[in-house]
Design a protein around this motif. Structure first.
Motif, short mmCIF file in Angstrom:
data_model
loop_
_atom_site.label_atom_id
_atom_site.label_comp_id
_atom_site.label_asym_id
_atom_site.label_seq_id
_atom_site.Cartn_x
_atom_site.Cartn_y
_atom_site.Cartn_z
N GLY A 90 0.82 -1.21 0.00
CA GLY A 90 0.00 0.00 0.00
C GLY A 90 0.85 1.25 0.00
N GLU A 91 0.17 2.38 0.04
CA GLU A 91 0.90 3.65 0.07
C GLU A 91 1.33 4.02 1.48
N LYS A 92 0.59 3.52 2.47
CA LYS A 92 1.00 3.71 3.86
C LYS A 92 1.59 2.39 4.36
N ILE A 93 2.17 2.45 5.54
CA ILE A 93 2.83 1.26 6.06
C ILE A 93 2.38 1.05 7.50
N VAL A 94 1.78 -0.10 7.78
CA VAL A 94 1.34 -0.45 9.12
C VAL A 94 2.18 -1.62 9.63
N GLY B 79 -7.86 2.80 5.38
CA GLY B 79 -8.85 2.60 4.34
C GLY B 79 -8.43 1.66 3.24
N ASP B 80 -7.27 1.07 3.37
CA ASP B 80 -6.79 0.17 2.32
C ASP B 80 -6.04 -0.97 2.98
N MET B 81 -6.58 -2.16 2.85
CA MET B 81 -5.98 -3.35 3.46
C MET B 81 -4.51 -3.51 3.06
N ASP B 122 -3.01 -11.99 -1.74
CA ASP B 122 -4.11 -11.73 -2.67
C ASP B 122 -5.46 -12.03 -2.02
N MET B 123 -5.49 -13.09 -1.23
CA MET B 123 -6.74 -13.46 -0.57
C MET B 123 -7.16 -12.38 0.43
N LEU B 124 -6.20 -11.89 1.18
CA LEU B 124 -6.53 -10.84 2.16
C LEU B 124 -7.03 -9.57 1.47
N ILE B 125 -6.38 -9.20 0.40
CA ILE B 125 -6.80 -8.00 -0.32
C ILE B 125 -8.23 -8.17 -0.84
N ALA B 126 -8.52 -9.37 -1.32
CA ALA B 126 -9.83 -9.60 -1.93
C ALA B 126 -10.94 -9.76 -0.91
N GLN B 127 -10.63 -10.34 0.24
CA GLN B 127 -11.70 -10.76 1.14
C GLN B 127 -11.88 -9.90 2.38
N VAL B 128 -10.87 -9.15 2.77
CA VAL B 128 -10.98 -8.43 4.05
C VAL B 128 -11.53 -7.04 3.80
N LYS B 129 -12.60 -6.72 4.52
CA LYS B 129 -13.14 -5.37 4.46
C LYS B 129 -12.20 -4.44 5.20
N THR B 130 -11.93 -3.29 4.61
CA THR B 130 -11.04 -2.35 5.27
C THR B 130 -11.74 -1.68 6.44
N VAL B 131 -10.93 -1.24 7.38
CA VAL B 131 -11.45 -0.59 8.58
C VAL B 131 -10.99 0.86 8.56
#
Lengths: 143, 136
Positions: A90-94, B79-81, B122-131
Motif C-alpha cells: 500500500g501507500e501507507k505502512i502499518v 482505508g486500504d488493506m 491476494d486473498m486478504l486484499i480480496a476478502q478483508v473489508k477495510t477498517v
C-alpha cells in the motif's frame, strides 16, 4: 495532601529518557522497544538519531524514510540480501517502525528487515552486499 | 500522546507463553513470541487459538500454513488493506514473526503488518473489508 501533577512511573520515565536521546553508541538497541517508547510519547516516527557501533535488534521491520543513512553497516545475516527486504503493497505502512533522518554508522542489524519505496529497496539490495562485505573485511561486529 | 500505551507490560507478563488457547487477552505479538521462545516453544508461534484478543505490534506477522482469521478486525489500515501487507522479495521472513497452525477468532490487531506468500496476500486484499481509522 494530594499532588496536582501525576508522576510518571519509573518505566515511563525511562521510556521518555530513551526518546530524548539523539545518539546511541556501542550498545544494543532493541528496535521494538525504541519504537514503542516513541509511540507512547506521541512520536510515531523515530527521527534525528545517530547510532554508532551499535547492534540493532529485532525481530522488526524498519521503514526507511527520508534522510536515513547507513554507513559501513552489516545489515544482517542472509545469503540472499533480498531476504532482508519487504515490499509494501500500500501507500501507507502499518506494522513497520518508521525511521527518518537517522544515521547508522558501523552498526550491525540482527533480525531486522527493511521496507520502503522501490528505489530504496533497490539501493538497499546493492548496499547490503557492499556493506556486509566491507564490515567483514574491517573485522566484524559492533558492540 | 496516545491514550493507551502500546504493549502493557503487566498484561504480557501475565500470559502463559506455552498456552494453546488465549481468550480475552491483550498483548504484544512480539512479547508472546519472545516469551514463547524463552519457554522452549521454538522460533514459530504454532498451534494456538486466539479468541477475543487484542494483539499489538509493532510487528509484522509472517503467516505460514493453516492460519485462519475468523471475524478479525485488522485494525486501522488507512482505508486500504494493502497498507498492512508486505511482499517478501526473498524466500525467507527475516524480521517478521512466524505464525503457523493458529486460529484468530474475533480478534483485533493494532499496528500489526502481515506478510506471506502471494496467495495469502491476494486473498486478504480480496476478502478483508477495510477498517476506517475513525472506527478504532
Amino acid at each position: 495532601m494530594t499532588e496536582d501533577t501525576p508522576k510518571m512511573s519509573p518505566a515511563e520515565a525511562a521510556g521518555r529518557a530513551m526518546v530524548a536521546r539523539t545518539s546511541f553508541e556501542k550498545e544494543a538497541v532493541w528496535l521494538p522497544v525504541l519504537a514503542v517508547n516513541h509511540w507512547n510519547a506521541g512520536e510515531m516516527v523515530i527521527a534525528g538519531k545517530t547510532f554508532t557501533d551499535c547492534v540493532i535488534e529485532g525481530p522488526a521491520v524498519m521503514a526507511v524514510m527520508n534522510g536515513t543513512t547507513f554507513d559501513g553497516c552489516n545489515m544482517g545475516a542472509a545469503a540472499n540480501p533480498r531476504n532482508l527486504l519487504l515490499k509494501p503493497l500500500g501507500e501507507k505502512i502499518v506494522g513497520a517502525i518508521g525511521m527518518a533522518d537517522c544515521r547508522f554508522v558501523r552498526c550491525r542489524f540482527a533480525q531486522v528487515a527493511f521496507t520502503g519505496s522501490d528505489e530504496l529497496l533497490a539501493d538497499l539490495e546493492s548496499g547490503i552486499v557492499a556493506g556486509n562485505s566491507a564490515m567483514e573485511q574491517a573485522g566484524g561486529g559492533a558492540a | 500522546m496516545t491514550d493507551q500505551p502500546i504493549s502493557p507490560d503487566a498484561a504480557s507478563r501475565a500470559l502463559d507463553p506455552r498456552a494453546t488457547e488465549f481468550r480475552g487477552s491483550r498483548f504484544g505479538l512480539l512479547d508472546l513470541y519472545r516469551a514463547s521462545m524463552q519457554a522452549g516453544g521454538g522460533a514459530v508461534i504454532e498451534g494456538r487459538t486466539f479468541t477475543d484478543c487484542t494483539i499489538e505490534g509493532p510487528a509484522v506477522m509472517l503467516v505460514l500454513e493453516n492460519v485462519f482469521f475468523d471475524r478479525t478486525n485488522f485494525g486501522p489500515t488507512g482505508g486500504d488493506m494493502r497498507n498492512m501487507l508486505f511482499r517478501p522479495l526473498g524466500d525467507m521472513g527475516i524480521g517478521a514473526i512466524p505464525v503457523r497452525n493458529c486460529t484468530f477468532t474475533n480478534c483485533r490487531f493494532l499496528t500489526l503488518g502481515i506478510t506471506g506468500n502471494d496467495e495469502l496476500l491476494d486473498m486478504l486484499i480480496a476478502q478483508v473489508k477495510t477498517v476506517d481509522d475513525s472506527q478504532n
